[in-house]
Design a protein around this motif. Structure first.
Motif, PDB file in Angstrom:
ATOM      1  N   ARG A  32      -3.148   1.354   6.536  1.00 36.23           N
ATOM      2  CA  ARG A  32      -1.836   0.760   6.246  1.00 36.23           C
ATOM      3  C   ARG A  32      -0.841   1.830   5.818  1.00 36.23           C
ATOM      4  O   ARG A  32       0.322   1.814   6.235  1.00 36.23           O
ATOM      5  N   ILE A  33      -1.281   2.746   4.983  1.00 43.98           N
ATOM      6  CA  ILE A  33      -0.396   3.816   4.512  1.00 43.98           C
ATOM      7  C   ILE A  33       0.000   4.713   5.684  1.00 43.98           C
ATOM      8  O   ILE A  33       1.174   5.093   5.820  1.00 43.98           O
ATOM      9  N   VAL A  56      -6.693   0.439   3.421  1.00 41.84           N
ATOM     10  CA  VAL A  56      -5.555   0.982   2.675  1.00 41.84           C
ATOM     11  C   VAL A  56      -5.036   2.254   3.341  1.00 41.84           C
ATOM     12  O   VAL A  56      -3.841   2.422   3.541  1.00 41.84           O
ATOM     13  N   LEU A  78      -5.261  -3.434  -4.933  1.00 41.53           N
ATOM     14  CA  LEU A  78      -5.050  -4.460  -3.908  1.00 41.53           C
ATOM     15  C   LEU A  78      -6.331  -5.202  -3.535  1.00 41.53           C
ATOM     16  O   LEU A  78      -6.290  -6.128  -2.727  1.00 41.53           O
ATOM     17  N   SER A 119       0.833  -1.203   0.000  1.00 39.53           N
ATOM     18  CA  SER A 119       0.000   0.000   0.000  1.00 39.53           C
ATOM     19  C   SER A 119       0.866   1.252   0.000  1.00 39.53           C
ATOM     20  O   SER A 119       0.618   2.192  -0.755  1.00 39.53           O
ATOM     21  N   ARG A 179       1.137   4.061  -3.080  1.00 37.55           N
ATOM     22  CA  ARG A 179       0.658   5.424  -2.837  1.00 37.55           C
ATOM     23  C   ARG A 179       1.796   6.449  -2.848  1.00 37.55           C
ATOM     24  O   ARG A 179       1.751   7.429  -3.562  1.00 37.55           O
ATOM     25  N   VAL A 235      -5.122   2.558  -5.232  1.00 36.56           N
ATOM     26  CA  VAL A 235      -4.424   1.554  -4.425  1.00 36.56           C
ATOM     27  C   VAL A 235      -5.415   0.513  -3.918  1.00 36.56           C
ATOM     28  O   VAL A 235      -5.172  -0.690  -4.005  1.00 36.56           O
ATOM     29  N   ALA A 236      -6.545   0.980  -3.418  1.00 38.09           N
ATOM     30  CA  ALA A 236      -7.571   0.054  -2.915  1.00 38.09           C
ATOM     31  C   ALA A 236      -8.048  -0.879  -4.024  1.00 38.09           C
ATOM     32  O   ALA A 236      -8.198  -2.082  -3.814  1.00 38.09           O
ATOM     33  N   TYR A 289      -5.445   6.950  -3.336  1.00 35.05           N
ATOM     34  CA  TYR A 289      -5.914   5.957  -2.364  1.00 35.05           C
ATOM     35  C   TYR A 289      -6.923   5.010  -3.012  1.00 35.05           C
ATOM     36  O   TYR A 289      -6.881   3.803  -2.790  1.00 35.05           O
TER      37      TYR A 289
END
Length: 183
Positions: free
Chosen positions: A167-168, A164, A157, A139, A143, A153-154, A150
């Motif tokens: 985690r970031i 997400v 993944l 993540s 990013r 990324v979501a 975001y």
């Protein structure tokens, strides 16, 4: 700068997945600068970035059939290029350790550019993050190093947006502490 128009990208990917060698060659040629830029963000020396980019392009051509259209194609390419750069870095570090070369404890500012030293610090911190909190790495890389949103990324993944973001946030906190205080 857009490397591809959306329709061109979709057509090239579809044709390359169908086995058209010309489309694959054209796709890889168009992706090469994007992949090299991505690898250069991780690796301070051009030759190392080139090596990682070649590995990434090989992986893209080998695994293109496995790309199922989930998430953006360029996001998928970003993941592969980022992983190739990280793998190249780990390999270089392992070779240096196996050769019993004296590795400096810290970067010498007289012999290393600020950019190269910073990249090495980031790679060391990223390696520590991967070792201590592996679930946070992908993540964060997508990013903050891959410049995906975001939401992208979501989607890439296949994870909830809140997960997400968390985690970031955790990865950024770890990286900040690691870069400020060191190992």
């Amino acid at each position: 700068m857009r490397v591809f128009e959306e329709a061109e990208l979709e057509a090239l990917v579809t044709a390359a997945q169908a086995g058209d060698p010309g489309a694959m060659e054209h796709l890889l040629a168009k992706l090469r600068p994007v992949v090299l830029r991505r690898c250069s963000r991780f690796l301070p020396h051009h030759a190392d970035a080139e090596e990682a980019a070649q590995d990434a392009l090989l992986s893209i051509s080998t695994h293109l059939g496995g790309y199922g259209g989930h998430g953006s194609f360029l996001g998928w390419v970003t993941v592969i290029a980022s992983n190739a750069a990280r793998s190249t870095y780990r390999s270089m570090r392992r070779r240096a350790e196996e050769s019993h070369a004296d590795l400096p404890e810290s970067v010498d500012p007289r012999t290393t550019s600020v950019i190269a030293g910073t990249r090495l610090d980031v790679m060391e911190a990223l390696a520590a993050l991967e070792q201590q909190h592996p679930a946070l790495v992908e993540s964060f890389v997508l990013r903050d190093l891959g410049d995906l949103t975001y939401v992208q990324v979501a989607a890439q993944l296949d994870a909830p947006l809140g997960t997400v973001k968390d985690r970031i946030h955790q990865a950024r906190r770890f990286m900040r502490e690691r870069l400020v205080t060191g190992p």
